[in-house]
Design a protein around this motif. Structure first.
Motif, mmCIF file in Angstrom:
data_model
loop_
_atom_site.group_PDB
_atom_site.id
_atom_site.type_symbol
_atom_site.label_atom_id
_atom_site.label_comp_id
_atom_site.label_asym_id
_atom_site.label_seq_id
_atom_site.Cartn_x
_atom_site.Cartn_y
_atom_site.Cartn_z
ATOM 1 N N SER A 122 44.814 59.825 1.467
ATOM 2 C CA SER A 122 44.121 59.862 2.756
ATOM 3 C C SER A 122 44.226 58.525 3.458
ATOM 4 N N SER A 182 33.193 65.345 5.301
ATOM 5 C CA SER A 182 33.059 64.160 4.460
ATOM 6 C C SER A 182 32.597 62.951 5.270
ATOM 7 N N THR A 183 33.026 62.853 6.532
ATOM 8 C CA THR A 183 32.609 61.721 7.361
ATOM 9 C C THR A 183 31.096 61.715 7.559
ATOM 10 N N ARG A 236 39.287 61.783 7.358
ATOM 11 C CA ARG A 236 38.344 62.395 6.435
ATOM 12 C C ARG A 236 39.034 62.627 5.100
ATOM 13 N N ASP A 237 38.224 62.737 4.031
ATOM 14 C CA ASP A 237 38.835 63.126 2.761
ATOM 15 C C ASP A 237 38.649 64.617 2.553
ATOM 16 N N GLY A 266 38.397 67.674 7.046
ATOM 17 C CA GLY A 266 37.882 67.449 5.704
ATOM 18 C C GLY A 266 36.574 68.161 5.469
ATOM 19 N N HIS A 267 36.528 69.074 4.505
ATOM 20 C CA HIS A 267 35.310 69.805 4.166
ATOM 21 C C HIS A 267 34.870 69.422 2.760
ATOM 22 N N THR A 268 33.557 69.403 2.545
ATOM 23 C CA THR A 268 33.044 69.091 1.216
ATOM 24 C C THR A 268 33.033 70.319 0.317
ATOM 25 N N GLY A 296 36.993 66.241 0.123
ATOM 26 C CA GLY A 296 35.877 66.675 -0.706
ATOM 27 C C GLY A 296 36.230 66.850 -2.162
ATOM 28 N N ARG A 314 28.804 62.829 5.494
ATOM 29 C CA ARG A 314 28.173 62.385 4.257
ATOM 30 C C ARG A 314 28.283 60.864 4.101
ATOM 31 N N VAL A 315 29.471 60.335 4.321
ATOM 32 C CA VAL A 315 29.694 58.894 4.143
ATOM 33 C C VAL A 315 28.806 58.091 5.094
#
Length: 338
Positions: A160, A194-195, A151-152, A129-131, A154, A197-198
């Motif tokens: 997911s 994304s992980t 991960r999502d 998962g990339h933002t 972005g 960031r969360v």
């Protein structure tokens, strides 16, 4: 070489129509056949050594019965349990998987993605998962069936399967606060994930709500070496160094273990350390690692089920399955000595 046994031979031995054999041996249609007949067909198939011809099935259903799993780092211990969960679900439905590694490189990710497309996989499970701009965004634009795991994407509206990471970070910070820590550090993973960031956002919010001093250091990767580098930056703060650390994952925490030991310090006396994921052998660290346990195998199962549902309905729904996590307290956290 002996001739391949076909459905007709199985049907003759079992005393049923060939169509019944096909339904009985297909996980998607087996419920259409009564239990006794299904058992008789399977006994006949086993006796004759019959195996399903996936190529022929693919021609009938316009499906390759294969899935592509793209992960960023095969050496990261969290991914094997996820892949096992995916395969445990796929196998029961007659699918198999191609697992490919990108080493966190966007160029490699693009190459393996296109390679799997050429192999005509039916869909993808992305663990990358990339933002920013990503293969997932391109895949969605092309109408390709896919699901994110752990991960999502972005902002890309793929379904997911993730852990409730924010809850885990909040539990870790609360645990350290209750032990008496008033200044806590966080090793955040690469900003592109994304992980990262969360977990970093949850760390900020938890510290602020409890009135704690906080230090956030971005690690270049989710790896032991990156944990060592971040630890050097943390320990360089000197006497005002935080007394506790919440690492973005267990590998970063392990890097901190090495650096603390090399600096002549002791965990948890000089620095309490919390990891994330509860990877295999975390309880065998010295001291055993306090960490947030994520149900990795179950994440794989959920991701596979989301993808199979998508393939069956031919519809991409933007839904998220979030599984609860659990703080596991072990020996790496204690009351601060100073």
């Amino acid at each position: 070489m002996a001739d391949r046994v076909g459905i007709a031979e199985v049907a003759k031995l079992a005393g049923v129509h060939p169509g019944t054999v096909s339904r009985a041996l297909n996980p998607k249609t087996e419920d259409q056949v009564n239990v006794d007949t299904r058992a008789r067909v399977r006994r006949a198939a086993k006796q004759l050594g019959y195996t399903a011809n996936s190529i022929a099935r693919g021609l009938r259903t316009n499906s390759s019965m294969t899935i592509g799993i793209i992960i960023p780092d095969l050496t990261n211990p969290i991914f094997p349990p996820i892949v096992r969960g995916v395969e445990s679900c796929l196998t029961g439905r007659g699918y198999s998987a191609f697992v490919v590694n990108t080493d966190g490189d966007a160029g490699i990710e693009r190459t393996v993605f296109e390679s799997l497309l050429q192999r005509q996989v039916d869909g993808f499970i992305f663990g990358t998962g990339h933002t920013g701009p990503s293969v997932a965004a391109d895949a969605y634009a092309r109408g390709i069936h896919a699901v994110m795991v752990n991960r999502d994407a972005g902002g890309v509206p793929y379904p997911s399967a993730v852990g409730m990471d924010a809850d885990g970070i909040q539990a870790a910070v609360r645990h350290l606060h209750d032990l008496g820590h008033r200044s806590i550090a966080h090793f955040a993973g690469p900003a592109a994930f994304s992980t990262s960031r969360v977990r970093a956002d949850a760390f900020r919010a938890a510290c602020d709500s409890l009135g704690l001093e906080r230090v956030i250091i971005e690690a270049g990767a989710y790896s032991v070496e990156a944990g060592k580098a971040a630890s050097a930056e943390l320990l360089a703060i000197g006497p005002q160094c935080p007394t506790a650390l919440v690492a973005g994952n267990d590998l970063l925490a392990l890097g901190a273990y090495h650096s603390v030991r090399e600096a002549g310090l002791v965990c948890p006396d000089d620095l309490s350390i919390v990891g994330f994921n509860d990877m295999p052998f975390a309880e065998d660290f010295l001291p055993p690692l306090t960490t947030v346990r994520v149900p990795l195998f179950d994440l794989g199962v959920e991701a596979a089920q989301l993808l199979l549902d998508q393939l069956e309905t031919k519809t991409i729904r933007n839904i998220q399955v979030a599984l609860p996590v659990e703080l596991v307290v072990r020996g790496s956290t204690a009351v601060p000595r100073r």
